[in-house]
Design an enzyme around this catalytic site. Sequence first.
Site, PDB file in Angstrom:
ATOM      1  N   ARG A 145     -17.537  38.780  -6.491  1.00  0.00           N
ATOM      2  CA  ARG A 145     -16.442  37.912  -6.055  1.00  0.00           C
ATOM      3  C   ARG A 145     -16.818  36.462  -6.341  1.00  0.00           C
ATOM      4  O   ARG A 145     -17.995  36.069  -6.292  1.00  0.00           O
ATOM      5  CB  ARG A 145     -16.228  38.116  -4.557  1.00  0.00           C
ATOM      6  CG  ARG A 145     -15.058  37.360  -3.931  1.00  0.00           C
ATOM      7  CD  ARG A 145     -13.750  37.831  -4.439  1.00  0.00           C
ATOM      8  NE  ARG A 145     -12.627  37.432  -3.556  1.00  0.00           N
ATOM      9  CZ  ARG A 145     -11.395  37.240  -3.980  1.00  0.00           C
ATOM     10  NH1 ARG A 145     -11.094  37.383  -5.261  1.00  0.00           N
ATOM     11  NH2 ARG A 145     -10.432  36.923  -3.132  1.00  0.00           N
ATOM     12  N   THR A 148      -3.739  40.921 -10.633  1.00  0.00           N
ATOM     13  CA  THR A 148      -5.049  41.568 -10.644  1.00  0.00           C
ATOM     14  C   THR A 148      -4.963  42.825 -11.521  1.00  0.00           C
ATOM     15  O   THR A 148      -3.911  43.160 -12.037  1.00  0.00           O
ATOM     16  CB  THR A 148      -5.515  41.886  -9.200  1.00  0.00           C
ATOM     17  OG1 THR A 148      -5.543  40.665  -8.457  1.00  0.00           O
ATOM     18  CG2 THR A 148      -6.891  42.499  -9.133  1.00  0.00           C
ATOM     19  N   THR A 163     -10.041  40.389 -11.080  1.00  0.00           N
ATOM     20  CA  THR A 163      -8.938  39.473 -10.803  1.00  0.00           C
ATOM     21  C   THR A 163      -9.237  38.038 -11.221  1.00  0.00           C
ATOM     22  O   THR A 163     -10.393  37.623 -11.285  1.00  0.00           O
ATOM     23  CB  THR A 163      -8.595  39.488  -9.294  1.00  0.00           C
ATOM     24  OG1 THR A 163      -7.417  38.724  -9.052  1.00  0.00           O
ATOM     25  CG2 THR A 163      -9.743  38.941  -8.464  1.00  0.00           C
ATOM     26  N   ASP A 172      -7.240  32.109  -1.858  1.00  0.00           N
ATOM     27  CA  ASP A 172      -7.505  33.273  -1.013  1.00  0.00           C
ATOM     28  C   ASP A 172      -8.291  32.904   0.238  1.00  0.00           C
ATOM     29  O   ASP A 172      -8.470  33.749   1.128  1.00  0.00           O
ATOM     30  CB  ASP A 172      -8.253  34.348  -1.798  1.00  0.00           C
ATOM     31  CG  ASP A 172      -7.303  35.300  -2.508  1.00  0.00           C
ATOM     32  OD1 ASP A 172      -6.079  35.130  -2.364  1.00  0.00           O
ATOM     33  OD2 ASP A 172      -7.780  36.201  -3.214  1.00  0.00           O
ATOM     34  N   SER A 222     -10.740  39.148   0.149  1.00  0.00           N
ATOM     35  CA  SER A 222      -9.967  39.806  -0.904  1.00  0.00           C
ATOM     36  C   SER A 222      -9.283  41.046  -0.353  1.00  0.00           C
ATOM     37  O   SER A 222      -9.718  41.614   0.650  1.00  0.00           O
ATOM     38  CB  SER A 222     -10.897  40.204  -2.060  1.00  0.00           C
ATOM     39  OG  SER A 222     -10.224  41.026  -2.998  1.00  0.00           O
ATOM     40  N   GLY A 261      -2.072  42.144  -5.073  1.00  0.00           N
ATOM     41  CA  GLY A 261      -2.168  41.257  -3.919  1.00  0.00           C
ATOM     42  C   GLY A 261      -2.397  42.050  -2.643  1.00  0.00           C
ATOM     43  O   GLY A 261      -3.164  43.018  -2.613  1.00  0.00           O
TER      44      GLY A 261
END
Length: 571
Positions: A109, A382, A400, A424, A453, A474
């Site tokens: 991430r 994504t 993503t 996010d 996420s 999403g």
Amino acid sequence: MKLALRWHVFLIGFLLGTSGAFAADKPQTSAPSTQLAQRPGHAGIASANTLATEAGLEVLAKGGNAFDAAVAVASTLSVVEPESSGIGGGFMATMYIAADKRSVFIDARETAPAAVNTKDYLNPDGTPNRDTALKGPLSAGIPGEPAGLAWLAKHYGKLPLTASLAPAIRTARDGFKPDNRLLGSINEEQKNLERWPASAGKFLPGGKAPAAGQVWSDPDQAHTLELLAKYGEPGFYSGETAQKLVSAVHEAGGNWTLKDLAAYRVKERAPLTVDYRGYKIITAPPPSSGGVAIAEILNILSGFDLSKLDQVHRVHLVIEAMRRAFRDHNDYLGDPDFVKMPLNMLLSPYYADGLRQTILPDKATPSSMLAPSNSEDPGQHTTHFSIIDADGNMVAMTCTVNYVLGSTFVAKGTGVLLNDEMDDFALVANKPNVYGLLGSKANAPEPGKRMLSSMSPSIVIGADRTAVIGSPGGSTIITQVLEGILAFIDGGDAHQVVAYKRFHHQYMPDRVMVEPGAFDAATSSALTQMGHTLKEREPWGFMNAVIWDRRTNKLDAASDPRREDGLGKVQ
């Protein structure tokens, strides 16, 4: 009734909230008890793009395993599907290593830069500044995908990174014909792309989007991938590429530093596991909220025999479980390296028992009775792919750049389209992000922190069948994967699982998003009479699944029929 229900929820929360929270990388879960001794002897890949699936199969044919194929698929998607993912973004992957009979979660991430400042995302009146949160370099977190791909090759692959990245490099250099989704995304974001010369140069050659059928190449990204292939992680996070990234970001008003890039680290975490009706679901831990929400929903539903219910009451119970899980998503979850979360409470069957008692059998619970809030419709971006190789290694990977074409900012000379993952974070507490999700201080931005996420790459193991499953979308990722898991447990094959008609509730807004054809008129009427507000919207998601029937030892791979150019293929 309203006061009684409020008190019931408060009492459950108070009693179970006394359970101790625990810190990062120590989830209260165990390795799957179902250990797969056999091997399929052939492989299956399902991804959002034919070229990406073929790239993975090409690498398998060269002697690679599922993890090498994952590098090939993800990097090729960076070239051919930049509207959804890329090396300027990040990924999360749930994996099964057949030789060791164990599962692992890879967290690649993105992270916040050290100079992050919430004031950069506020208007003068204190409201969220949607432009800085979603467009340009301030919206971008430090990418994790390049480090993640290098990690897979080094720790789990059989081939050198040069071999696994070769299909993506070739496609970027020689060119390909963009599909209609990419062409539509470029046209949709043209005004934003025109704000930055390198973005316009990449996506608008000659001042306009590529025409249908036109061959489009990306030599800058090919060169960046070549450096990554040659040097591994340092080929992106230091040296030529890093210098170009930081220089471009600073010139456009961003705040990245070379130290931010050098400090990036991939995290290996223990995946979450949950047992449901004789199946073991292996899924994503925080900083994904998806696995926690899926586990909480399944724990609630475990108290009902859904197979004996009519569609109306089955759907009603699933919606009510979704509502409660998303409420907890908003309140508790964040980066486990920065915040303590009551995961032992949220994943407890006793907590689920309490929540189940608040569900009325024939009446919807207004979300306002759980807590007031506000939100918007979720978005649909994504990408996800699923792989099972001949030895039984498995990869469920969701990649993503966040919103469509990420930040729309390309760093000059790199071909790297940066993400807009800073949105996010809960940049303003209890204000919705672009997907309509709310957040608390647990998901507030801090230097080096990973934003929450919804990605939910999952592996489902039953007595006779195994599924590798996931989807973009999403906040709807969570409910899509949940419904896919339920369809698989009900006996669906890969094509049925990815085609399953969807519905979604995320606590706020208090309505059920319904795909056309999901419910017949009688079901819709009955749900409305129960108090559910239904809102039909266009089909969403792009699920990709591979299913292994261990009774026949056959693989079945399928890509979502809702979108063009996906490919599920067995070789």
